[in-house]
Design a protein around this motif. Structure first.
Motif, short mmCIF file in Angstrom:
data_model
loop_
_atom_site.label_atom_id
_atom_site.label_comp_id
_atom_site.label_asym_id
_atom_site.label_seq_id
_atom_site.Cartn_x
_atom_site.Cartn_y
_atom_site.Cartn_z
N LEU A 128 3.59 22.40 96.51
CA LEU A 128 2.63 23.51 96.60
C LEU A 128 2.67 24.35 95.34
N GLU A 129 3.86 24.68 94.88
CA GLU A 129 3.99 25.51 93.67
C GLU A 129 3.32 24.84 92.47
N GLU A 130 3.52 23.53 92.32
CA GLU A 130 2.91 22.83 91.20
C GLU A 130 1.39 22.82 91.32
N ALA A 131 0.88 22.66 92.54
CA ALA A 131 -0.57 22.69 92.76
C ALA A 131 -1.15 24.05 92.38
N LEU A 132 -0.48 25.12 92.77
CA LEU A 132 -0.95 26.47 92.43
C LEU A 132 -0.95 26.68 90.93
N ARG A 133 0.07 26.16 90.23
CA ARG A 133 0.13 26.31 88.78
C ARG A 133 -0.98 25.53 88.09
N GLN A 134 -1.28 24.34 88.61
CA GLN A 134 -2.37 23.56 88.03
C GLN A 134 -3.71 24.26 88.23
N ARG A 135 -3.91 24.89 89.38
CA ARG A 135 -5.15 25.64 89.61
C ARG A 135 -5.24 26.84 88.67
#
Length: 256
Positions: free
Chosen positions: A42-49
């Protein structure tokens, strides 16, 4: 990018284990939490967004209590959630869980689907790979770095003995994220308030039942380890004591 994050609710690591009447799984009255590897996904997805824009959607399968992990993800910044809401989802093996997730998102198109490397309860590390196979998408595991490119993503993978691998994948793709890829954020007070207003789409078991097959794996019985304490005094000279300890470790404990 439009990113889907698969997260799971699991028993807390330090929660006392309590088995259900049949002894096939853990009772619902123990403490549950978000699966830690999925928190890193989840954290990586938020950073990519945050880097590239888009939308982060979280999805989970489980009973009503599982919605708490979705709300936590929404509070951290996810845009919306999908909940496969039924007790029977807990009884599915990895293949059927992947089929259920695929069925729930068949009306949507995601650029990236991310999961944790494995779950803290079953630890099978299969669902993400099986989901990629069902969707016909390329996949990569043990991912510790993601860089968006014009043609897709460049990934850094952790291999054995301290080695790394760099690969390019086209999008859409499915990635299994390694724990420790980043530093987890906390939900802010305003994020917690906003999470209550974000949409959660519920999917019933009946809606996707036709897409499921027979479970290939089944838990017959769980056992809680019995607590044992035994003290054995070893006497003699230093050389004799050392010899007896080595014999015990070799013949009884079988650690050498």
């Amino acid at each position: 990018m439009k990113i889907l994050v698969c997260i799971k609710q699991v028993p807390q690591k330090d929660a006392p284990l309590k088995l259900n009447e049949s002894g096939t799984w853990i009772r619902d009255d123990v403490s549950y939490e978000v699966n830690e590897p999925d928190a890193y996904a989840l954290e990586e997805a938020l950073r990519q967004r945050e880097k590239h824009g888009g939308e982060v959607v979280v999805i989970t399968a489980g009973p009503a209590r599982a919605q708490s992990v979705l709300r936590e993800a929404l509070a951290k910044g996810a845009d919306r959630a999908i909940h496969l809401d039924d007790d029977r989802f807990v009884q599915l093996d990895s293949a059927n869980t992947a089929r259920a997730l695929a069925a729930a998102i068949e009306s949507e198109s995601f650029d990236l689907i991310v999961t944790g490397l494995q779950s803290d309860d079953f630890g099978a590390a299969q669902t993400g790979i099986l989901l990629a196979e069902i969707l016909g998408l390329p996949h990569a595991t043990i991912v510790i770095g993601i860089e968006k490119t014009e043609s897709g993503v460049t990934l850094k993978r952790e291999l054995e003995a301290g080695h790394y691998q760099y690969i390019d994948l086209p999008l859409p793709a499915v990635l299994m994220i390694q724990s420790g890829i980043n530093k987890l954020r906390y939900a802010t007070l305003i994020g917690i308030k906003q999470a209550k207003m974000k949409p959660v789409r519920k999917v019933s078991f009946a809606e996707i039942k036709a897409k499921l097959g027979r479970n290939r794996q089944k838990i017959e019985r769980l056992y809680i380890p019995a607590k044992q304490k035994k003290t054995e005094m070893i006497t003699g000279s230093s050389a004799e004591i050392a010899k007896k300890i080595v014999e015990h470790l070799k013949n009884h404990s079988r650690v050498i």
